[in-house]
Write a protein that holds these residues in place. Structure first.
Motif, short mmCIF file in Angstrom:
data_model
loop_
_atom_site.label_atom_id
_atom_site.label_comp_id
_atom_site.label_asym_id
_atom_site.label_seq_id
_atom_site.Cartn_x
_atom_site.Cartn_y
_atom_site.Cartn_z
N ALA A 14 6.66 5.98 -1.16
CA ALA A 14 8.09 6.25 -1.27
C ALA A 14 8.31 7.49 -2.14
CB ALA A 14 8.81 5.05 -1.85
N ASN A 82 11.65 12.79 0.62
CA ASN A 82 12.19 11.64 -0.08
C ASN A 82 12.17 10.39 0.81
OD1 ASN A 82 13.36 10.11 -2.13
ND2 ASN A 82 15.45 10.74 -1.61
N LYS A 84 11.69 6.74 2.34
CA LYS A 84 11.98 5.42 1.82
C LYS A 84 11.26 4.38 2.68
CE LYS A 84 16.65 6.97 0.59
NZ LYS A 84 18.11 6.72 0.75
N SER A 114 6.20 1.11 -0.77
CA SER A 114 7.08 1.10 -1.96
C SER A 114 6.27 1.09 -3.25
CB SER A 114 7.98 -0.13 -1.90
OG SER A 114 7.20 -1.30 -1.84
#
Length: 114
Positions: A14, A82, A84, A114
């Motif tokens: 992430a 960036n 996710k 994550s």
């Protein structure tokens, strides 16, 4: 016959970045729109970003400001920043050629941990 070959998928943490690339080959006179879609199991394929032949771009709200689509000749790239965990999906390249013909790539997986 038109073929799309994708590359660049993989595993990233992430906050990291990936660049997807897609090259079209075969009997192509011209390409109208090019784009990227994505799909996760159990959900419908969704638009990520599209770019027209004159360079007009549109993005899904969820990736606006983080992803950038670009095209040169028969290649379309998707720069993803960036990232996710919810960006995890199989990403498919897509082009529209005259007349009203759509072509899809085989898909490249992107996994964001994550």
């Amino acid at each position: 016959q038109v073929q799309l070959v994708e590359s660049g998928g993989g595993l990233v943490q992430a906050g990291g970045s990936l660049r997807l690339s897609c090259a079209a080959s075969g009997s192509i006179f011209s390409i109208n729109d090019m784009g990227w879609y994505r799909q996760v199991p159990g959900k419908e394929r969704e638009l990520v970003a599209r770019i027209s032949s004159n360079g007009a771009r549109n993005y899904a709200d969820s990736v606006q400001g983080r992803f950038t689509i670009s095209r040169v000749g028969r290649t379309v790239d998707l720069l993803m920043k960036n990232l996710k965990p919810e960006d995890t999906a199989v990403y498919y390249c897509w082009i529209a050629v005259p007349t009203n013909v759509e072509v899809w790539g085989q898909g490249t997986p992107v996994t964001v941990s994550s």
